[in-house]
Write a protein that holds these residues in place. Structure first.
Motif, mmCIF file in Angstrom:
data_model
loop_
_atom_site.group_PDB
_atom_site.id
_atom_site.type_symbol
_atom_site.label_atom_id
_atom_site.label_comp_id
_atom_site.label_asym_id
_atom_site.label_seq_id
_atom_site.Cartn_x
_atom_site.Cartn_y
_atom_site.Cartn_z
ATOM 1 N N ALA A 187 0.829 -1.206 0.000
ATOM 2 C CA ALA A 187 0.000 0.000 0.000
ATOM 3 C C ALA A 187 0.860 1.250 0.000
ATOM 4 C CB ALA A 187 -0.932 -0.019 1.207
ATOM 5 N N ARG A 188 1.955 1.253 0.752
ATOM 6 C CA ARG A 188 2.821 2.438 0.794
ATOM 7 C C ARG A 188 3.493 2.687 -0.562
ATOM 8 N NH1 ARG A 188 8.102 3.112 1.428
ATOM 9 N NH2 ARG A 188 8.401 0.893 1.851
ATOM 10 N N LEU A 189 3.962 1.637 -1.202
ATOM 11 C CA LEU A 189 4.586 1.813 -2.525
ATOM 12 C C LEU A 189 3.559 2.303 -3.554
ATOM 13 C CD1 LEU A 189 6.885 -1.354 -2.651
ATOM 14 C CD2 LEU A 189 7.611 1.032 -2.534
ATOM 15 N N GLU A 190 2.312 1.799 -3.434
ATOM 16 C CA GLU A 190 1.286 2.234 -4.378
ATOM 17 C C GLU A 190 0.999 3.725 -4.217
ATOM 18 O OE1 GLU A 190 -2.562 0.475 -3.901
ATOM 19 O OE2 GLU A 190 -2.899 0.494 -6.058
ATOM 20 N N ARG A 191 0.917 4.192 -2.954
ATOM 21 C CA ARG A 191 0.686 5.610 -2.740
ATOM 22 C C ARG A 191 1.882 6.433 -3.189
ATOM 23 N NH1 ARG A 191 -1.724 3.602 2.076
ATOM 24 N NH2 ARG A 191 0.249 3.896 3.193
ATOM 25 N N THR A 192 3.076 5.916 -3.021
ATOM 26 C CA THR A 192 4.265 6.672 -3.425
ATOM 27 C C THR A 192 4.353 6.817 -4.942
ATOM 28 O OG1 THR A 192 5.432 5.840 -1.473
ATOM 29 C CG2 THR A 192 6.783 6.758 -3.270
ATOM 30 N N LEU A 193 3.980 5.740 -5.658
ATOM 31 C CA LEU A 193 4.066 5.763 -7.119
ATOM 32 C C LEU A 193 2.779 6.272 -7.783
ATOM 33 C CD1 LEU A 193 5.810 2.314 -7.632
ATOM 34 C CD2 LEU A 193 6.855 4.570 -7.758
ATOM 35 N N MET A 194 1.906 6.909 -7.001
ATOM 36 C CA MET A 194 0.612 7.312 -7.524
ATOM 37 C C MET A 194 0.725 8.257 -8.721
ATOM 38 S SD MET A 194 -2.461 9.174 -5.420
ATOM 39 C CE MET A 194 -2.447 7.840 -4.230
ATOM 40 N N LEU A 195 1.621 9.231 -8.641
ATOM 41 C CA LEU A 195 1.753 10.243 -9.689
ATOM 42 C C LEU A 195 2.892 9.955 -10.663
ATOM 43 C CD1 LEU A 195 1.211 13.470 -7.547
ATOM 44 C CD2 LEU A 195 -0.459 12.217 -8.888
ATOM 45 N N THR A 196 3.494 8.786 -10.551
ATOM 46 C CA THR A 196 4.625 8.485 -11.419
ATOM 47 C C THR A 196 4.187 8.276 -12.866
ATOM 48 O OG1 THR A 196 5.793 7.469 -9.578
ATOM 49 C CG2 THR A 196 6.550 6.915 -11.797
ATOM 50 N N ALA A 197 3.088 7.552 -13.071
ATOM 51 C CA ALA A 197 2.650 7.223 -14.436
ATOM 52 C C ALA A 197 2.301 8.474 -15.248
ATOM 53 C CB ALA A 197 1.476 6.254 -14.384
ATOM 54 N N PRO A 198 1.475 9.427 -14.743
ATOM 55 C CA PRO A 198 1.203 10.606 -15.576
ATOM 56 C C PRO A 198 2.432 11.442 -15.870
ATOM 57 C CG PRO A 198 0.272 10.872 -13.381
ATOM 58 C CD PRO A 198 0.683 9.442 -13.508
ATOM 59 N N ALA A 199 3.343 11.549 -14.899
ATOM 60 C CA ALA A 199 4.560 12.323 -15.149
ATOM 61 C C ALA A 199 5.415 11.676 -16.229
ATOM 62 C CB ALA A 199 5.363 12.462 -13.857
ATOM 63 N N MET A 200 5.535 10.350 -16.185
ATOM 64 C CA MET A 200 6.324 9.665 -17.204
ATOM 65 C C MET A 200 5.649 9.747 -18.575
ATOM 66 S SD MET A 200 7.831 6.298 -15.295
ATOM 67 C CE MET A 200 8.767 5.897 -16.745
ATOM 68 N N ARG A 201 4.300 9.696 -18.576
ATOM 69 C CA ARG A 201 3.633 9.791 -19.872
ATOM 70 C C ARG A 201 3.839 11.163 -20.501
ATOM 71 N NH1 ARG A 201 -2.798 9.095 -20.724
ATOM 72 N NH2 ARG A 201 -2.783 11.093 -19.610
ATOM 73 N N TRP A 202 3.779 12.225 -19.719
ATOM 74 C CA TRP A 202 4.018 13.557 -20.255
ATOM 75 C C TRP A 202 5.434 13.680 -20.792
ATOM 76 C CZ3 TRP A 202 1.588 16.004 -15.289
ATOM 77 C CH2 TRP A 202 0.188 15.873 -15.357
ATOM 78 N N MET A 203 6.389 13.155 -20.043
ATOM 79 C CA MET A 203 7.775 13.238 -20.492
ATOM 80 C C MET A 203 7.999 12.380 -21.731
ATOM 81 S SD MET A 203 9.707 13.177 -16.773
ATOM 82 C CE MET A 203 11.291 13.613 -17.461
ATOM 83 N N GLN A 204 7.350 11.214 -21.773
ATOM 84 C CA GLN A 204 7.482 10.361 -22.951
ATOM 85 C C GLN A 204 6.890 11.030 -24.192
ATOM 86 O OE1 GLN A 204 4.903 7.038 -22.940
ATOM 87 N NE2 GLN A 204 5.988 5.911 -24.545
ATOM 88 N N GLN A 205 5.716 11.624 -24.054
ATOM 89 C CA GLN A 205 5.091 12.302 -25.184
ATOM 90 C C GLN A 205 5.888 13.516 -25.618
ATOM 91 O OE1 GLN A 205 1.110 13.154 -23.896
ATOM 92 N NE2 GLN A 205 0.433 11.020 -24.061
ATOM 93 N N GLY A 206 6.539 14.181 -24.688
ATOM 94 C CA GLY A 206 7.353 15.343 -25.050
ATOM 95 C C GLY A 206 8.604 14.989 -25.837
ATOM 96 N N THR A 207 9.088 13.768 -25.699
ATOM 97 C CA THR A 207 10.298 13.356 -26.417
ATOM 98 C C THR A 207 9.996 12.605 -27.708
ATOM 99 O OG1 THR A 207 10.384 11.335 -25.080
ATOM 100 C CG2 THR A 207 11.633 13.236 -24.283
#
Length: 498
Positions: A187-207
């Motif tokens: 549960a703690r890892l899930e809450r920590t990685l909560m915003l990781t996916a949208p940030a990576m998607r934005w960075m991926q789309q920008g490149t």
């Protein structure tokens, strides 16, 4: 651990024993009853901190290294790795305590195998497995995880990261010792990685490259059209697609054209027969005249005086001739005879000039040029242009065709003529001649194409202007327009670069 759909908000539900997240595509096991859930404030703060570290990176690879460095900074984590899932392939982006310079080495391959195993099952996979509160263990495939554990030892956990129902990346965590990951850490890892996916998607789309971004936007637009509220848009797009298909496939008449003018089949230029002055103008441009009708009269006073002078000289020379014959003066008689002949020739010339002083129509025609009604008494010199006539029983069409299209025009091709004064009427024409020389008109090079009217109307007049279209073949309109544009671009390129 079963698969679940992403929700709109992240929330913990201890009563149901389930953690809901819109970003992480896996289901956590029920938490242990004796362990209270972590405070929401700490989970949100950790997620925001990791989110800020990701956005602070300039590239996706740099953000991935910052992510694994943050995860590996925990004392219980020996190594953290992250892989990106894109276009059906998974590749390692970053890993702590591992050199990715040789991706074909055994350890990177084992890591990718375990990550793909979690991706295929679309849920988090741990080894040793997490035991739920009811003592059950989720039935997951762990073949690749077992191979990775045999190579590195300790515990292994792979967490897929997703957004909008699509898996974007996989995080793999390794731990020393035999102690595996428990439900609270899940549960703690899930809450920590909560915003990781949208940030990576934005960075991926920008490149991504421009064509990939365009394709992505196109797919997003197509998916948006499936919504019920887009029915009108779908209908409009369907109608546009049908119209585009018609323009691209229907072989219609391909026409080229330009400005056109009507001319008489025969034109006559009338010039001043002698020096003189304008006395009377009987007609003006636009008037119809019959053959032999008077057009212009020149003043004849000077010619009359000249005629009288030569007539008196002729009488004198005749008297001198008679006197010389009475005296038997043959020399004087011969001289008088020569002078008589001269006077007679001058009188004949003046008589011809008097006849030419009235300009008449050589045939039935229409006056198309030469308004002398405002030039009465004006002097004219022999050979000056005075009036132009054109026949009214036969006409020809002169069309100005651009140099880009002249190569498609040939003798015998048909077409139509629309006059500016009668735009609703179309008159059939046939090309009879293509001028081999070009001339500059309004900054363009044009060729004159001569055509004849197949059925000339009765109200037709020389000098009328309009537009002529010549049918040069059959082509779909879209390809005809694109070909014409390509020809213009090629000509512009040639003009610019030579």
């Amino acid at each position: 651990m079963g698969e679940r759909a992403p929700q709109a908000l992240a929330e913990a539900d201890p009563a149901a024993g389930r953690l809901v997240s819109p970003l992480v595509s896996f289901t956590a096991p029920p938490p242990v009853a004796a362990m209270p859930p972590a405070p929401a404030d700490n989970g949100a703060a950790a997620a925001l901190g990791l989110y800020a570290r990701l956005l602070a990176a300039s590239t996706l690879e740099a953000g991935a290294h910052a992510l694994v460095a943050a995860l590996a900074s925990e004392p219980s984590i020996r190594r953290a790795s992250i892989a990106l899932h894109e276009n059906g392939r998974t590749r390692l982006l970053a890993s702590s305590n591992l050199d990715l310079g040789n991706p074909q080495a055994e350890l990177p391959q084992r890591l990718l195998g375990a990550m793909n195993e979690a991706l295929d099952q679309r849920c988090s996979v741990a080894l040793p497995p997490v035991v739920g509160a009811d003592g059950r263990i989720a039935d997951h495939i762990r073949i690749e995880h077992q191979a990775l554990q045999r190579l590195v030892g300790g515990a292994v956990l792979c967490l897929p990261l997703g957004i909008d129902g699509q898996v974007l990346a996989v995080v793999c965590l390794e731990r020393d010792g035999d102690a595996g990951f428990d439900a609270a850490e899940f549960a703690r890892l899930e809450r920590t990685l909560m915003l990781t996916a949208p940030a990576m998607r934005w960075m991926q789309q920008g490149t991504q490259r421009w064509f990939r971004r365009a394709w992505r936007e196109l797919l997003a637009g197509c998916q948006a059209l499936r919504q019920p509220g887009k029915r009108t848009t779908r209908r409009l797009l369907g109608a546009g697609a049908v119209l585009l298909a018609f323009l691209a496939l229907a072989p219609l008449q391909f026409e080229v054209g330009g400005r056109a003018r009507i001319e008489g089949a025969e034109q006559r230029l009338l010039s001043a027969p002698t020096d003189g002055f304008v006395k009377t103008a009987h007609v003006r441009p636009g008037d119809r005249v019959k053959a032999g009708a008077p057009l212009i009269d020149l003043l004849e006073q000077d010619l009359r005086l000249e005629q009288e002078r030569w007539s008196s000289q002729l009488a004198q020379h005749e008297n001198a001739y008679a006197s010389s014959m009475a005296r038997s003066d043959r020399v004087g008689a011969a001289t008088s005879m020569a002078r008589i002949a001269e006077a007679q020739a001058q009188l004949a010339l003046i008589g011809e000039q008097l006849t030419r002083g009235r300009i008449t129509a050589p045939f039935d025609a229409m006056v198309i040029d030469g308004d002398l009604s405002q030039s009465i008494g004006a002097p004219v010199r022999q050979g000056d242009k005075m009036m132009t006539l054109a026949t009214t029983d036969s006409f020809r069409v002169i069309a100005d065709i651009d140099e880009i299209d002249i190569g498609r025009v040939a003798v015998g091709q048909g077409g139509s003529l629309a006059l500016s004064s009668l735009p609703w009427d179309q008159h059939a024409i046939e090309v009879t001649r293509v001028a081999p020389l070009a001339k500059a008109v309004d900054g363009r090079n044009i060729f004159e194409v001569e055509a004849r009217l197949l059925e000339p109307p009765a109200e037709l007049r020389p000098g009328l202007l309009g537009r002529a279209e010549v049918v040069v073949g059959r082509r779909p309109p879209l390809w005809a327009w694109l070909g014409h544009a390509a020809d213009r671009m090629r000509l512009a390129w040639w003009n610019f670069f030579g």
